[in-house]
Write a protein that holds these residues in place. Structure first.
Motif, PDB file in Angstrom:
ATOM      1  N   ASN A  14     -13.130  -1.227  -3.269  1.00 22.68           N
ATOM      2  CA  ASN A  14     -11.902  -1.824  -3.807  1.00 22.68           C
ATOM      3  C   ASN A  14     -12.107  -2.350  -5.219  1.00 22.68           C
ATOM      4  OD1 ASN A  14     -10.558  -1.319  -1.402  1.00 22.68           O
ATOM      5  ND2 ASN A  14     -10.960  -3.350  -0.567  1.00 22.68           N
TER       6      ASN A  14
ATOM      7  N   THR B  19      -9.643  -4.590   4.598  1.00 28.39           N
ATOM      8  CA  THR B  19     -11.108  -4.605   4.611  1.00 28.39           C
ATOM      9  C   THR B  19     -11.630  -5.787   5.418  1.00 28.39           C
ATOM     10  OG1 THR B  19     -11.252  -3.508   2.450  1.00 28.39           O
ATOM     11  CG2 THR B  19     -13.165  -4.762   3.170  1.00 28.39           C
TER      12      THR B  19
ATOM     13  N   ARG C   6       0.810  -1.220   0.000  1.00 31.63           N
ATOM     14  CA  ARG C   6       0.000   0.000   0.000  1.00 31.63           C
ATOM     15  C   ARG C   6       0.838   1.263   0.000  1.00 31.63           C
ATOM     16  NH1 ARG C   6      -4.216   0.194   4.525  1.00 31.63           N
ATOM     17  NH2 ARG C   6      -2.441  -0.438   5.793  1.00 31.63           N
TER      18      ARG C   6
ATOM     19  N   TYR D 204      -5.283  -4.395   0.010  1.00 29.72           N
ATOM     20  CA  TYR D 204      -6.422  -3.571   0.417  1.00 29.72           C
ATOM     21  C   TYR D 204      -7.565  -4.430   0.945  1.00 29.72           C
ATOM     22  CZ  TYR D 204      -3.978   0.210  -1.951  1.00 29.72           C
ATOM     23  OH  TYR D 204      -3.044   1.141  -2.321  1.00 29.72           O
ATOM     24  N   PHE D 205      -7.788  -5.577   0.308  1.00 30.90           N
ATOM     25  CA  PHE D 205      -8.813  -6.489   0.801  1.00 30.90           C
ATOM     26  C   PHE D 205      -8.435  -7.056   2.166  1.00 30.90           C
ATOM     27  CE2 PHE D 205     -10.355  -6.590  -3.592  1.00 30.90           C
ATOM     28  CZ  PHE D 205     -11.727  -6.609  -3.380  1.00 30.90           C
TER      29      PHE D 205
ATOM     30  N   TYR E 158      -4.087  -5.458  -4.900  1.00 32.23           N
ATOM     31  CA  TYR E 158      -5.366  -5.202  -4.240  1.00 32.23           C
ATOM     32  C   TYR E 158      -5.699  -6.236  -3.178  1.00 32.23           C
ATOM     33  CZ  TYR E 158      -5.953  -1.257  -7.155  1.00 32.23           C
ATOM     34  OH  TYR E 158      -5.763  -0.037  -7.726  1.00 32.23           O
TER      35      TYR E 158
END
Length: 229
Positions: free
Chosen positions: A158, A112, A58, A108-109, A105
């Motif tokens: 996302n 989440t 990130r 990012y997940f 990604y």
């Protein structure tokens, strides 16, 4: 003539973008579950691994990460084949695009899902364990549905960002929607027209994603609505 004769080219680019986004979404989803499991693990090593993954990925711009992963994967594979005495294996741009987007990604997940898992009340898990549920059944019937209820807004966000990020794969030679509309614009002399067309297509895709997320939110919140009623 449809789109000045460039309709098939644009359509092929759109299909490529959709395939890339779908496979990368599946990969990122699975990586996110694994990463969240690591960050919530009791093992200090797994927590450090999960934290390192999300922090590094990130912190580096997506474009830089895309180029690094694309060329690094090929270099590592070349070294492996050289060490084993095998013929060189070239990674095709599509596979490289799916892998790099999934890795990017997935970080990012991970965040989440970590927040969504933490939002599930601990009493639900303790009750399932007291009932004698095995771990997989507990995850499938108790933890995952409640986690998804909290995670869906982040998943939708996302997913939309990932759809837009597929444009980066045009830099590594993949004929996606952006590459197709750019080629059509250069060939026809109507670059602005085809750029607007690509923007409208991405807007339509984002709208479809929003609708899909709304339907999923209704699906996973059905039990809580009945309980509230």
């Amino acid at each position: 003539m449809f789109l000045n004769g460039y309709g098939p080219l644009v359509l092929a680019g759109l299909m490529m973008t959709l395939k890339l986004a779908l496979l990368a979404m599946i990969g990122a989803f699975l990586l996110g579950l694994v990463g969240a499991g690591c960050k919530l693990s009791r093992s200090r090593g797994l927590r450090a691994l999960g934290a390192g993954y999300t922090t590094v990925i990130r912190s580096v711009p997506d474009l830089v990460m895309m180029l690094l992963l694309f060329y690094s994967l090929q270099i590592w594979l070349n070294r492996l084949t050289d060490a084993l005495g095998w013929a060189q294996i070239d990674i095709d741009p599509f596979s490289a695009g799916v892998i790099t987007l999934a890795v990017i990604y997935g970080a990012y997940f991970t965040e989440t899902f970590r927040g969504a898992f933490a939002a599930v009340h601990r009493g639900q898990i303790e009750a399932a364990l007291a009932y004698g549920m095995p771990p997989w059944t507990l995850f499938r019937r108790v933890l995952f549905p409640q986690m998804m209820r909290h995670a869906l807004p982040g998943i939708g966000n996302n997913w939309q960002v990932m759809i837009k990020a597929t444009a980066l794969v045009s830099l590594i030679g993949l004929n996606d929607l952006i590459k197709a509309t750019q080629d059509a614009g250069k060939g026809s002399g109507q670059f602005f027209y085809f750029s607007i067309l690509s923007a409208l297509i991405f807007l339509a895709l984002a709208t479809v994603i929003n609708l899909a997320v709304l339907l999923l939110e209704r699906r996973f919140s059905a039990g809580s609505r009945r309980h509230a009623a």
